[in-house]
Scaffold this active site. Structure first.
Site, PDB file in Angstrom:
ATOM      1  CD  GLU A   1      -2.482 -41.492   5.006  1.00 36.30           C
ATOM      2  OE1 GLU A   1      -1.791 -40.480   5.075  1.00 36.30           O
ATOM      3  OE2 GLU A   1      -2.960 -41.907   3.927  1.00 36.30           O
TER       4      GLU A   1
ATOM      5  CE  LYS B   1      -9.209 -42.663   8.731  1.00 32.40           C
ATOM      6  NZ  LYS B   1      -8.749 -43.394   7.554  1.00 32.40           N
TER       7      LYS B   1
ATOM      8  CB  CYS C   1      -9.168 -48.238  11.286  1.00 31.68           C
ATOM      9  SG  CYS C   1      -7.486 -47.841  11.793  1.00 31.68           S
TER      10      CYS C   1
END
Ligand code: NAD
Ligand code: UGA
Length: 463
Positions: free
Chosen positions: A171, A226, A282
């Site tokens: 995502e 990612k 993150c």
């Protein structure tokens, strides 16, 4: 021939699982979507009739949940039946940095991924497509596949034998803009080996995402893309923050430099805002994970390169705290300092790794008395992040900028909330003790108005 997906289960009702599944349910009314979590309080908040009490604050999320909840979007603590009913299961659980054991401080803690994969192995029925939505170290799909293969072929209660396909679908949403990011993504990335499974997932996104924006890769490229995307984004922030410090020493202005370099189409203008360093759950976690992986594969120079992005970020945060102390005549002991903004960025209530935490801790260590105001972060969250209770810890939370600045020697802006762009300096400055400072680490304040109101001003990257 790819059968269309009719039922989705998402394990993990957090910042990613909740908004992502809400948008899938909104755009795919023919699919029943159930988001499950072990955290009963979180599920109760997702089910709260009052949409302002959803556990995640995201502009536009309440409207999407309001449209779909109870229709084809459900939030539940009943993990097993939701997995059993699903054609497709998303793993959207947390993957924080390990705090102990091998790789502590760098590697991702995969215990929640393993636990959820085991639950899928135990509860799935018939054919199930398992989608890694969490951000994972490259080659995690190997582990997920190994766990699922152990249950492959089992026939629970006389039904269809179990079979699985594993996809990686990381995502890329950013908090604060999650809904527009999900509704209009730059790209959707699907990594896998099973073309039917890939097309089934592409079919879900294809309900609203143009086909040319749905990228298909192998599993490992998807997992690694990612980590790489977050590393590149964070690297731009450390790069511009390093230049901001040089601007302050030389008389250059980082905003002018960012504009000048950003007009080069090879560089681009986004993600060049100097500030108090990147926060969020993150960037740091994912770069540390990359550093760990590079070390694991013996690529020590590559590991050191990415480590420096994280080190520069911490340095920028300590630098800002030191600078405040230095401007306030070298001591802040017993001085009141107003902190405006505690969330890691505007339009979110998330404080994970917020720059405000390290900067406030440094100022508290120096003996400052902090009055902290954030429009969305409650005092209990601040106490947990700062590791000390209000009052006894030398700080307290206040409900407005006006209350924060009363009697303060300085005001420090650490989150770019829209309301801080419009602060009435003529009204605020007289409430402060002279000489008073404005430290604008987010470049949002009207410095002309602040100066006219008698404040001395520092803005990040302004020489
Ligand atoms: P989060 O902590 O907000 O949510 C994770 C949820 O999973 C928690 O509510 C937890 O209770 C639940 N959970 C854990 N194990 C479970 C289990 N076995 N069964 C049921 N529920 C379980 O995390 P998040 O911010 O949503 O992030 C999830 C993943 O997505 C992470 O890997 C993160 O790196 C990645 N990611 C996050 C963002 C973001 O903006 N936050 C963006 C992109 C990717
Ligand atoms: C980031 C990425 O932007 C997402 O694509 C990714 O999906 C997500 O991480 C993730 O994997 O969790 P997020 O952390 O939610 O999203 O928010 P960002 O907008 O990227 O901001 C991160 C931090 O960088 C914030 O503290 C922000 O203030 C700071 N930042 C951002 C800057 O200091 N300067 C900038 O120019 C941009």
């Amino acid at each position: 021939m790819t059968a269309p997906i009719r039922s989705i289960c998402c394990i993990g009702a957090g910042y990613v699982g909740g908004p992502t599944m809400a948008v899938i349910a909104d755009r795919c009314p023919q699919i029943q979507v159930t988001v499950v979590d072990l955290n009963a309080a979180r599920i109760a908040a997702w089910n709260d009739a009052d949409l302002s009490k959803l556990p995640v604050y995201e502009p536009g999320l309440d409207a999407v949940v309001g449209r779909c909840r109870g229709r084809n979007l459900h939030f539940s603590t009943e993990v097993e039946p939701a997995i059993a009913a699903a054609d497709m299961v998303f793993l959207s659980v947390n993957t924080p940095t390990k705090t102990k054991g091998v790789g502590a401080g760098q590697a991702s803690d995969l215990r929640w991924i393993e636990a959820s994969a085991r639950q899928v192995a135990a509860c799935a029925q018939g054919h199930t497509i398992v989608v890694e939505k969490s951000t994972l170290p490259v080659r995690t799909a190997e582990t997920v596949k190994a766990i699922l293969s152990a249950a492959q072929g089992d026939v629970p209660g006389g039904g269809e034998p179990k079979s699985f396909a594993v996809l990686s679908n990381p995502e890329f949403l950013a908090e604060g803009t999650a809904i527009p990011d999900l509704e209009n993504p730059d790209r959707v990335l699907i990594g896998g080996e099973d073309s039917d499974a890939i097309e089934a997932l592409a079919g879900v996104y294809g309900q609203w995402v143009p086909q040319e924006r749905i990228l298909r890769t192998n599993l490992w490229s998807s997992e690694l893309s990612k980590l790489t995307a977050n590393a590149f984004l964070a690297q731009r922030i450390s790069s511009i923050n390093s230049i901001a410090a040089l601007c302050e020493s030389t008389g250059a202005d980082v905003q002018e430099v960012a504009h000048a370099i950003g007009t080069d189409s090879r560089i681009g203008s986004k993600f060049l805002k100097a500030g108090p360093g990147f926060g969020g759950s993150c960037f740091q976690k994912d770069i540390l994970n990359l550093v760990y992986l590079c070390g694991h594969y013996g690529l020590h120079e590559v590991a050191a390169y990415w480590q420096s992005v994280v080190d520069l970020n911490a340095w920028q945060q300590h630098r800002i705290a030191r600078l405040v102390v230095q401007k306030l005549f070298g001591t802040v002991t017993g001085k009141r300092i107003a902190i405006l903004g505690f969330a890691f960025k505007a339009d979110t209530n998330d404080t994970r790794e917020a720059p405000a935490i390290r900067i406030c801790q440094d100022l508290l260590e120096e003996g400052a008395q902090l009055a902290i105001h954030d429009p969305k972060v409650p005092e209990a969250q601040m106490a947990s992040d700062l590791g000390c209770p209000a009052e006894a810890g030398g700080w307290h939370a206040v409900a407005s900028p006006q209350l924060a600045v009363g009697g303060a020697d300085a005001v420090v802006i650490l989150t770019e909330w829209q309301s801080f762009r419009e602060l009435p300096w003529m009204e605020l400055a007289p409430l402060m003790r002279r000489p008073a400072w404005l430290f604008d680490a987010r470049s949002v304040a009207d410095l002309t108005a602040a100066r006219a109101a008698g404040l001395q001003v520092w803005r990040v990257g302004m020489g």
